[in-house]
Scaffold this active site. Structure first.
Site, PDB file in Angstrom:
ATOM      1  N   THR A  71       0.830  -1.215   0.000  1.00 34.23           N
ATOM      2  CA  THR A  71       0.000   0.000   0.000  1.00 34.23           C
ATOM      3  C   THR A  71       0.860   1.258   0.000  1.00 34.23           C
ATOM      4  O   THR A  71       0.684   2.148  -0.834  1.00 34.23           O
ATOM      5  CB  THR A  71      -0.960  -0.004   1.208  1.00 34.23           C
ATOM      6  OG1 THR A  71      -1.931  -1.039   1.014  1.00 34.23           O
ATOM      7  CG2 THR A  71      -1.675   1.327   1.367  1.00 34.23           C
ATOM      8  N   GLN A 178       1.156  -9.398  -6.009  1.00 36.46           N
ATOM      9  CA  GLN A 178       0.585 -10.743  -6.149  1.00 36.46           C
ATOM     10  C   GLN A 178       1.391 -11.647  -7.078  1.00 36.46           C
ATOM     11  O   GLN A 178       1.182 -12.860  -7.082  1.00 36.46           O
ATOM     12  CB  GLN A 178      -0.863 -10.650  -6.642  1.00 36.46           C
ATOM     13  CG  GLN A 178      -1.836 -10.060  -5.630  1.00 36.46           C
ATOM     14  CD  GLN A 178      -2.140 -10.985  -4.455  1.00 36.46           C
ATOM     15  OE1 GLN A 178      -1.729 -12.138  -4.415  1.00 36.46           O
ATOM     16  NE2 GLN A 178      -2.877 -10.472  -3.477  1.00 36.46           N
ATOM     17  N   SER A 198       5.616  -7.013  -1.676  1.00 31.74           N
ATOM     18  CA  SER A 198       5.306  -7.037  -0.252  1.00 31.74           C
ATOM     19  C   SER A 198       5.777  -8.337   0.378  1.00 31.74           C
ATOM     20  O   SER A 198       5.806  -9.379  -0.264  1.00 31.74           O
ATOM     21  CB  SER A 198       3.794  -6.874  -0.062  1.00 31.74           C
ATOM     22  OG  SER A 198       3.457  -6.845   1.311  1.00 31.74           O
ATOM     23  N   SER A 199       6.114  -8.262   1.661  1.00 30.37           N
ATOM     24  CA  SER A 199       6.698  -9.388   2.390  1.00 30.37           C
ATOM     25  C   SER A 199       5.675 -10.425   2.827  1.00 30.37           C
ATOM     26  O   SER A 199       5.911 -11.627   2.717  1.00 30.37           O
ATOM     27  CB  SER A 199       7.438  -8.830   3.624  1.00 30.37           C
ATOM     28  OG  SER A 199       7.774  -9.834   4.539  1.00 30.37           O
ATOM     29  N   HIS A 200       4.521  -9.977   3.329  1.00 30.72           N
ATOM     30  CA  HIS A 200       3.624 -10.939   3.989  1.00 30.72           C
ATOM     31  C   HIS A 200       2.836 -11.807   3.022  1.00 30.72           C
ATOM     32  O   HIS A 200       2.089 -12.683   3.433  1.00 30.72           O
ATOM     33  CB  HIS A 200       2.688 -10.225   4.978  1.00 30.72           C
ATOM     34  CG  HIS A 200       1.589  -9.439   4.338  1.00 30.72           C
ATOM     35  ND1 HIS A 200       0.276  -9.837   4.366  1.00 30.72           N
ATOM     36  CD2 HIS A 200       1.610  -8.266   3.660  1.00 30.72           C
ATOM     37  CE1 HIS A 200      -0.473  -8.948   3.740  1.00 30.72           C
ATOM     38  NE2 HIS A 200       0.321  -7.989   3.304  1.00 30.72           N
ATOM     39  N   THR A 236      12.701   5.651  10.706  1.00 28.72           N
ATOM     40  CA  THR A 236      13.766   4.660  10.820  1.00 28.72           C
ATOM     41  C   THR A 236      13.335   3.350  10.174  1.00 28.72           C
ATOM     42  O   THR A 236      12.215   2.894  10.389  1.00 28.72           O
ATOM     43  CB  THR A 236      14.093   4.407  12.310  1.00 28.72           C
ATOM     44  OG1 THR A 236      14.420   5.660  12.918  1.00 28.72           O
ATOM     45  CG2 THR A 236      15.255   3.441  12.465  1.00 28.72           C
ATOM     46  N   CYS A 324      -7.939  -5.700   1.781  1.00 28.66           N
ATOM     47  CA  CYS A 324      -7.883  -4.254   1.994  1.00 28.66           C
ATOM     48  C   CYS A 324      -9.223  -3.574   1.729  1.00 28.66           C
ATOM     49  O   CYS A 324      -9.377  -2.387   1.972  1.00 28.66           O
ATOM     50  CB  CYS A 324      -6.783  -3.638   1.134  1.00 28.66           C
ATOM     51  SG  CYS A 324      -5.145  -4.132   1.687  1.00 28.66           S
TER      52      CYS A 324
END
Length: 381
Positions: A71, A178, A198-200, A236, A324
């Site tokens: 996002t 995706q 994206s990681s997840h 950070t 989402c």
């Protein structure tokens, strides 16, 4: 025990990724922007992570920016590219079925005086190239088309889109959240000016992702004066998350087995067809344009939201589309873009398989869906 069929929304964290996350939290806790040795140690690891991910993607490390996920990456990409090219024109084009983050970014740009065209999908869930071509004007500066649709799994024709744009001085962004880990992206990353991952979605920690912007473009950050990620992002960096993300990416890319997912898809749809032939609609593209692990369908006469809750009651987790936009009463953006009726759109459910999904689980889900349909039908008569 719950049976999980919502891997397109999120995946469990891989054990090795979690181990790396903990190790980095304990041993590399300095701020990478600090100039002392503890900060320098963290900075060296951050650089290594950036280079490793860039090598996997076939892009220069200088263009990789770590984010909090898809996002944020999409927000940064679309707004940054549009603002950097606003002297050329203030018209942007996005796919009608893009992730909600791109629709909200486009809305933000509209408030700044940009015009936005949303190009629909055809009946097979693919971007309508003729409509895309007709939408382009002299003012068009950015086009954003996602690589793989997150609700039905169709693979969009990035080569054809690139051919259309390359001689027109139009920047090309693609949401690859995706497709990352499911398709070898090195064939596609050179086609676009920017992309997000994206990681997840690939068994890494939540709250981490990456945005790539071709460093040759020389675009300025959306918000000036930020000190992290070469000025592209404030705050950070999440170094433990980044290390866990890159670890998960390496193992997932190597282990993704298309045959496993194709077998699950075939078994599930065969079982469903045996029991509900003619009573459901499957939304998919032609074989070469379809990722097998995502199945979008609607069972006639049953609202998707109710069906999802019934499955949950019986220990099966499915979804009604993108997480989402879950909870909203609107129908799927994908089906809306494909011109599906509102009634059929309300019936939509998404099933997505993961590497741990077993054949017997896919069979059990097909049986449960047909049992719920039978019970629902008898209750109405």
């Amino acid at each position: 025990m719950m049976n999980y069929f919502d891997y397109a929304a999120s995946t469990p964290v891989d054990a090795e990724s979690l181990r790396i996350y903990q190790t980095v939290s304990e041993e590399f806790w300095g701020n990478p922007s600090s100039l002392h040795d503890i900060g320098g140690k963290a900075q060296n690891l951050l650089t290594k992570c950036r280079e490793t991910l860039a090598a996997m993607l076939g892009v220069p490390a200088k263009g990789i920016y770590f984010t909090s996920g898809g996002t944020e990456g999409n927000h940064l990409a679309l707004v940054t590219l549009a603002m950097s090219r606003r002297k050329k024109g203030k018209h942007i084009i996005i796919g009608g079925a893009e992730h909600s983050s791109l629709h909200s970014s486009a809305g933000f740009l509209q408030d700044l005086g940009f015009s936005v065209t949303k190009v629909p999908l055809d009946s097979k869930g693919l971007i309508n190239i003729d409509r895309l071509t007709a939408s382009i004007s002299d003012q068009t500066s950015v086009v954003s088309i996602g690589h793989v649709n997150g609700e039905i799994g169709t693979i969009q024709p990035l080569h054809a889109i690139k051919d259309l744009l390359k001689s027109r001085d139009i920047l090309f962004h693609s949401d690859m959240v995706q497709s990352f880990g499911k398709i070898d992206l090195t064939e596609f990353t050179s086609l676009v000016d920017s992309f997000t991952i994206s990681s997840h979605k690939i068994y890494g920690p939540k709250g981490v992702g990456s945005l790539y912007i071709n460093p040759a473009l020389g675009v300025a950050p959306m918000i000036p004066g930020q000190t992290h990620e070469d000025g592209f992002r404030g705050g950070t960096v999440n170094l433990p998350g980044i290390a866990g993300f890159v670890t998960a990416a390496g193992s997932h890319i190597e282990s993704f087995a298309t045959s496993h997912y194709q077998n699950l898809r075939t078994v599930f749809l065969t079982q469903l067809n045996d029991r509900l032939q003619g009573l459901y609609t499957l939304y998919e593209g032609p074989l070469h344009t379809q990722l097998p692990h995502v199945i979008g369908l609607g069972i006639h006469g049953i609202e998707g939201q109710w069906l999802m809750l019934e499955c949950n009651r019986h220990g099966m987790c499915i979804s009604t589309g993108s997480a989402c936009s879950a909870g909203s009463q609107d129908m799927s953006k994908t089906l809306q873009s494909m011109g599906v009726s509102h009634r059929a759109g309300k019936e939509f459910i998404r099933i997505s398989f993961g590497r741990d999904t077993r054949t017997e689980q896919a069979v059990a889900l097909a049986h449960l869906l047909s049992d719920i349909h039978a019970a629902h039908t008898s209750a109405l008569t």
